[in-house]
Design a protein around this motif. Structure first.
Motif, PDB file in Angstrom:
ATOM      1  N   ASN A   1       0.873  -1.158  -0.004  1.00  0.00           N
ATOM      2  CA  ASN A   1      -0.128  -0.048  -0.118  1.00  0.00           C
ATOM      3  C   ASN A   1       1.088   1.124   0.082  1.00  0.00           C
ATOM      4  N   SER A   2       1.899   1.235   0.837  1.00  0.00           N
ATOM      5  CA  SER A   2       2.713   2.431   0.860  1.00  0.00           C
ATOM      6  C   SER A   2       3.481   2.636  -0.425  1.00  0.00           C
ATOM      7  N   ILE A   3       3.796   1.609  -1.006  1.00  0.00           N
ATOM      8  CA  ILE A   3       4.571   1.596  -2.520  1.00  0.00           C
ATOM      9  C   ILE A   3       3.692   2.323  -3.318  1.00  0.00           C
ATOM     10  N   THR A   4       2.341   1.786  -3.706  1.00  0.00           N
ATOM     11  CA  THR A   4       1.367   2.251  -4.506  1.00  0.00           C
ATOM     12  C   THR A   4       0.767   3.661  -4.451  1.00  0.00           C
ATOM     13  N   GLU A   5       0.862   4.227  -3.105  1.00  0.00           N
ATOM     14  CA  GLU A   5       0.409   5.455  -2.804  1.00  0.00           C
ATOM     15  C   GLU A   5       1.548   6.123  -2.972  1.00  0.00           C
ATOM     16  N   SER A   6       2.748   6.087  -2.715  1.00  0.00           N
ATOM     17  CA  SER A   6       3.839   6.884  -3.335  1.00  0.00           C
ATOM     18  C   SER A   6       3.932   7.036  -4.980  1.00  0.00           C
ATOM     19  N   LEU A   7       3.743   5.957  -5.574  1.00  0.00           N
ATOM     20  CA  LEU A   7       3.873   5.947  -7.121  1.00  0.00           C
ATOM     21  C   LEU A   7       2.704   6.505  -7.521  1.00  0.00           C
ATOM     22  N   HIS A   8       1.425   6.703  -6.751  1.00  0.00           N
ATOM     23  CA  HIS A   8       0.248   7.553  -7.103  1.00  0.00           C
ATOM     24  C   HIS A   8       0.727   9.033  -6.972  1.00  0.00           C
ATOM     25  N   ARG A   9       1.204   9.355  -5.874  1.00  0.00           N
ATOM     26  CA  ARG A   9       1.526  10.737  -5.761  1.00  0.00           C
ATOM     27  C   ARG A   9       2.553  11.379  -6.699  1.00  0.00           C
ATOM     28  N   LYS A  10       3.493  10.353  -7.314  1.00  0.00           N
ATOM     29  CA  LYS A  10       4.591  10.783  -8.080  1.00  0.00           C
ATOM     30  C   LYS A  10       4.153  10.730  -9.393  1.00  0.00           C
ATOM     31  N   LEU A  11       3.420   9.904  -9.832  1.00  0.00           N
ATOM     32  CA  LEU A  11       2.998   9.467 -11.371  1.00  0.00           C
ATOM     33  C   LEU A  11       1.597   9.879 -11.569  1.00  0.00           C
ATOM     34  N   GLY A  12       0.710  10.090 -10.651  1.00  0.00           N
ATOM     35  CA  GLY A  12      -0.695  10.331 -10.944  1.00  0.00           C
ATOM     36  C   GLY A  12      -1.340   9.205 -11.424  1.00  0.00           C
ATOM     37  N   GLY A  13      -2.608   9.005 -11.997  1.00  0.00           N
ATOM     38  CA  GLY A  13      -3.237   7.846 -12.474  1.00  0.00           C
ATOM     39  C   GLY A  13      -4.400   7.820 -11.869  1.00  0.00           C
ATOM     40  N   LYS A  14      -4.937   6.666 -11.990  1.00  0.00           N
ATOM     41  CA  LYS A  14      -6.210   6.022 -11.285  1.00  0.00           C
ATOM     42  C   LYS A  14      -5.844   4.950 -10.297  1.00  0.00           C
ATOM     43  N   LEU A  15      -5.835   5.316  -8.804  1.00  0.00           N
ATOM     44  CA  LEU A  15      -5.751   4.496  -7.822  1.00  0.00           C
ATOM     45  C   LEU A  15      -6.928   3.702  -7.320  1.00  0.00           C
ATOM     46  N   ARG A  16      -6.875   2.387  -7.856  1.00  0.00           N
ATOM     47  CA  ARG A  16      -8.172   1.426  -7.524  1.00  0.00           C
ATOM     48  C   ARG A  16      -8.003   1.190  -5.878  1.00  0.00           C
ATOM     49  N   PRO A  17      -9.178   1.076  -5.290  1.00  0.00           N
ATOM     50  CA  PRO A  17      -9.292   0.344  -3.862  1.00  0.00           C
ATOM     51  C   PRO A  17      -8.845  -0.976  -3.800  1.00  0.00           C
ATOM     52  N   TRP A  18      -8.246  -1.503  -2.808  1.00  0.00           N
ATOM     53  CA  TRP A  18      -8.116  -2.941  -2.622  1.00  0.00           C
ATOM     54  C   TRP A  18      -9.393  -3.692  -2.907  1.00  0.00           C
ATOM     55  N   MET A  19      -8.866  -4.746  -3.816  1.00  0.00           N
ATOM     56  CA  MET A  19     -10.135  -5.652  -4.377  1.00  0.00           C
ATOM     57  C   MET A  19      -9.831  -6.972  -3.885  1.00  0.00           C
ATOM     58  N   THR A  20     -10.666  -7.777  -4.065  1.00  0.00           N
ATOM     59  CA  THR A  20     -10.620  -9.316  -3.607  1.00  0.00           C
ATOM     60  C   THR A  20     -10.798 -10.297  -4.984  1.00  0.00           C
ATOM     61  N   ARG A  21      -9.930 -10.763  -5.373  1.00  0.00           N
ATOM     62  CA  ARG A  21     -10.153 -11.921  -6.503  1.00  0.00           C
ATOM     63  C   ARG A  21     -10.183 -13.272  -6.146  1.00  0.00           C
ATOM     64  N   ASP A  22     -11.221 -13.716  -6.039  1.00  0.00           N
ATOM     65  CA  ASP A  22     -11.735 -15.125  -5.400  1.00  0.00           C
ATOM     66  C   ASP A  22     -11.226 -15.207  -3.858  1.00  0.00           C
ATOM     67  N   ASP A  23     -11.137 -14.111  -3.143  1.00  0.00           N
ATOM     68  CA  ASP A  23     -11.043 -13.789  -1.698  1.00  0.00           C
ATOM     69  C   ASP A  23      -9.577 -14.491  -1.701  1.00  0.00           C
TER      70      ASP A  23
END
Length: 185
Positions: free
Chosen positions: A97-119
């Protein structure tokens, strides 16, 4: 159709540039350029077909292992992944989560919430990054569900989770399908 289309011809020749900005760090995660042929190196080890475990030119303290997927004919890199094992899923999720939030701040884009795939698998995806051509995915997956890669990493059957950060071309299926359509003389 493919023969007369310059886009497809560039894919086959390995001339696809995923970013207009050659200085963008996202174009070359861990020093490996997406959309170009994988540079041959003595430390690269093929795991399966077009999947390599590599020693990247640029490593990061967080990750212990790195993988690259390439197309079969031109050896074009379409996905790069850094991996780290955790003994605790909560810690794995915090780091990813820390990595993706940092990348989102730096690069922009759409940050999706955590999702479950087959639990089982949790994905967090950054989209619309680097001229809409590159996608970033952070995952925290139980090691028992991670497939053949984890067999090279699991230590003593511990209950581990695999934290991974993937960078890949959003249209990498086009690479694959184009190359499948080409008959090599």
């Amino acid at each position: 159709v493919y023969r007369n289309d310059p886009f497809w011809q560039n894919l086959l020749r390995g001339n696809y540039a995923p970013s207009e900005n050659n200085n963008s760090p996202i174009q070359s995660p861990f020093g490996i350029t997406l959309g170009k042929a994988l540079a041959s190196g003595s430390d690269d080890r093929m795991i399966k077909n077009d999947l390599y475990k590599i020693e990247p030119p640029v490593s990061h303290d967080i990750f212990s292992d790195y993988y690259v997927w390439t197309t079969s004919l031109s050896n074009t890199v379409y996905e790069v992944m850094g991996v780290k094992l955790f003994t605790d899923q909560l810690q794995c999720s915090k780091v990813m989560n820390s990595i993706t939030e940092s990348l989102h701040r730096k690069l922009g884009g759409k940050l999706r919430p955590w999702m479950t795939r087959d639990d089982i698998t949790h994905d967090q995806v950054l989209e619309n990054v680097a001229n809409d051509k590159i996608k970033i995915e952070a995952a925290c997956t139980p090691s028992s569900k991670f497939g053949f890669l984890i067999r090279t990493l699991v230590r003593g059957g511990q209950n581990e989770f695999v934290g991974s950060l993937r960078f890949y071309l959003k249209d990498y299926h086009n690479f694959w399908n184009t190359e499948l359509c080409v008959i090599n003389p």
